[in-house]
Scaffold this active site. Structure first.
Site, PDB file in Angstrom:
ATOM      1  N   SER A   1      80.108   3.112  38.302  1.00 36.37           N
ATOM      2  CA  SER A   1      80.949   2.847  36.791  1.00 36.37           C
ATOM      3  C   SER A   1      81.946   4.058  36.592  1.00 36.37           C
ATOM      4  CB  SER A   1      79.681   2.976  35.567  1.00 36.37           C
ATOM      5  OG  SER A   1      80.200   2.163  34.762  1.00 36.37           O
TER       6      SER A   1
ATOM      7  N   HIS B   1      75.167  -4.303  34.809  1.00 30.70           N
ATOM      8  CA  HIS B   1      75.845  -2.929  34.816  1.00 30.70           C
ATOM      9  C   HIS B   1      74.671  -1.922  35.048  1.00 30.70           C
ATOM     10  CE1 HIS B   1      79.234  -0.472  34.536  1.00 30.70           C
ATOM     11  NE2 HIS B   1      78.467   0.505  33.576  1.00 30.70           N
TER      12      HIS B   1
END
Ligand code: GCU
Length: 431
Positions: free
Chosen positions: A266, A410
């Site tokens: 990320s 995610h």
């Protein structure tokens, strides 16, 4: 004639629009637009780049300058000294599978000092063969390493809580947010060393963090509103810190200095890309789910956009202040994700995405990788072929530049480590 990209696969389902950071957010592929990307090979000199030599001498430096000026900010060039205190050398770990080394790196200049701790695990079997020099993967962690691995011997450094009431605040490392553990045993068993650093020790992750991390060594700790348009942000600082870890890793006996990869998730995936783009000593990159400002195209109006990421409630401090100027007109940005990726070519890059990670725009990352691929071809590597289909879940497409999409969102997914190890075996370990 250019081959059209395959359409987004059905498993990337459209979702209702949402408001995030006070802005409308599109999650419908059909409304994302069909952006025209800046030409990879059109030099600012007016020349067309057609040879590896011209790419290296002209185009890659241009890309780095543009990325610095418009997105990440310039990494200052200053005389910084580094001291390395290896206080734990050669301890057995993970039931004898690994040999652990811990170092405290102190970076200093007349302006100030900053320290960071690195834990390195080398495969015991390879170290036992005195000639063995192994590849290493440097992983940037969201958590202090003490809670990022299952190893009692790791030094506890302070962590930071950056969200919720009373944030930001410093906490004991064990009280920081845990985001899963690194399976060190799987990597050392495969013959690759693992180096770990907590990103909050390079610089804490909030707008005022610059005064508390490596940027104070440069005396460039201006607050977000005081920075000049092209000044670096937190991602630049984390990337610079990663290069200082690399300086130390390259000098370690048992480590092959030419086979050190960097991995991040990320915001730390964005960091890994920017670190490797600037520092060619990183031999490979694993970027998981970096999305906007990382592997996904900024020009697509889908999921997180420049407007979201630079909103006052978000993460403008990660970037150069100038990046926010493109919030309303991303098409004016002289760079995009394909250029960030191309600046790393022809080194191996594995891009991991999540099926339900719509915020990070997995299809926009595929388009960026596809558009970056000609740089790999020019330099004798392999990217994604123009005619290649979008991969099915838990499979990948591409060569040295590879795109993988996991089931799930995610997060680290169960299939990630196998994909990473397969990639490392092919590109780094069996070399
Ligand atoms: C937020 C941010 C993303 C970032 C992510 C992360 O969601 O909007 O750009 O990648 O945090 O770092 O987990």
């Amino acid at each position: 004639m250019t081959t059209a990209a395959p359409p987004p696969p059905a498993f990337l389902v459209d979702l209702p629009d949402e408001e995030r950071h006070g802005l409308p957010t599109n999650f419908t592929q059909g409304k994302a637009g069909d952006p025209v990307l800046p030409d990879l090979f059109a030099s600012l000199t007016g020349a067309r780049i057609t040879t590896p030599a011209a790419w290296r001498a002209i185009r890659r430096p241009e890309l780095l300058d543009l990325l610095a000026a418009h997105q990440f900010g310039r990494t200052p060039d200053a005389a910084i000294s580094a001291e390395h205190d290896v206080w734990d050398a050669g301890s057995p770990a993970f039931g004898g599978l690994a040999i652990r080394t811990q170092v405290e790196i102190k970076l200093s200049s007349d302006a100030g000092a900053s320290t960071m701790n690195v834990v390195l695990y080398l495969p015991a079997a390879a170290v036992a063969r005195s000639s063995g020099r192994v590849p290493v993967i440097l992983r940037l962690l969201f958590s202090p390493v003490v809670i990022g691995v299952d190893d009692e011997g790791v030094r506890e450094v302070d962590g930071w809580v950056t969200t919720g009431p009373d944030a930001p605040r410093r906490v004991a490392g064990r009280d920081a947010r845990s985001l899963g553990r690194v399976d060190v045993a799987a990597f050392v068993t495969a013959g690759v060393g693992v180096a770990l650093i907590y990103y909050g020790e390079i610089e804490p992750d909030f707008a005022g963090g610059a005064a508390l991390g490596v940027r104070r060594v440069f005396a460039s700790t201006a607050g977000p509103s005081e920075r000049a348009p092209g000044d670096w942000g937190a991602i630049g600082a984390w990337a610079w810190g990663a290069s200082r870890v690399l300086d130390w890793l390259q000098a370690q006996p048992g480590v092959d200095p030419d086979r050190i990869a960097i991995q991040g998730f990320s915001r730390l995936g964005k960091t890994a890309l920017w670190a490797a783009a600037q520092d060619e000593r990183f031999a490979a990159v694993i970027d998981c789910c970096s999305g906007e400002g990382g592997q996904s195209l900024s020009r697509r109006e889908y999921g997180e956009t420049i407007a979201h990421i630079t909103a006052p409630s978000a993460f403008a401090y990660w970037f150069a202040p100038r990046f926010a100027d493109y919030a309303r007109n991303p098409e004016a940005l002289p760079v995009d994700a394909h250029m960030l990726l191309a600046a790393i070519a022809p080194r191996p890059v594995l891009l991991i995405n999540g099926e339900t990670d719509a915020w990070a725009d997995p299809y926009g990352a595929f388009l960026a990788a596809r558009a970056a691929s000609p740089a790999w071809t020019l330099l004798g590597g392999t990217g994604i072929e123009p005619a290649a289909d979008f991969p099915s879940l838990d499979t990948s497409v591409g060569g040295d530049l590879r795109y993988f999409i996991h089931s799930g969102g995610h997060d680290a997914a169960p299939t990630d480590d196998a994909a990473i190890l397969a990639f490392l075996r092919e590109k780094l370990i069996d070399q």
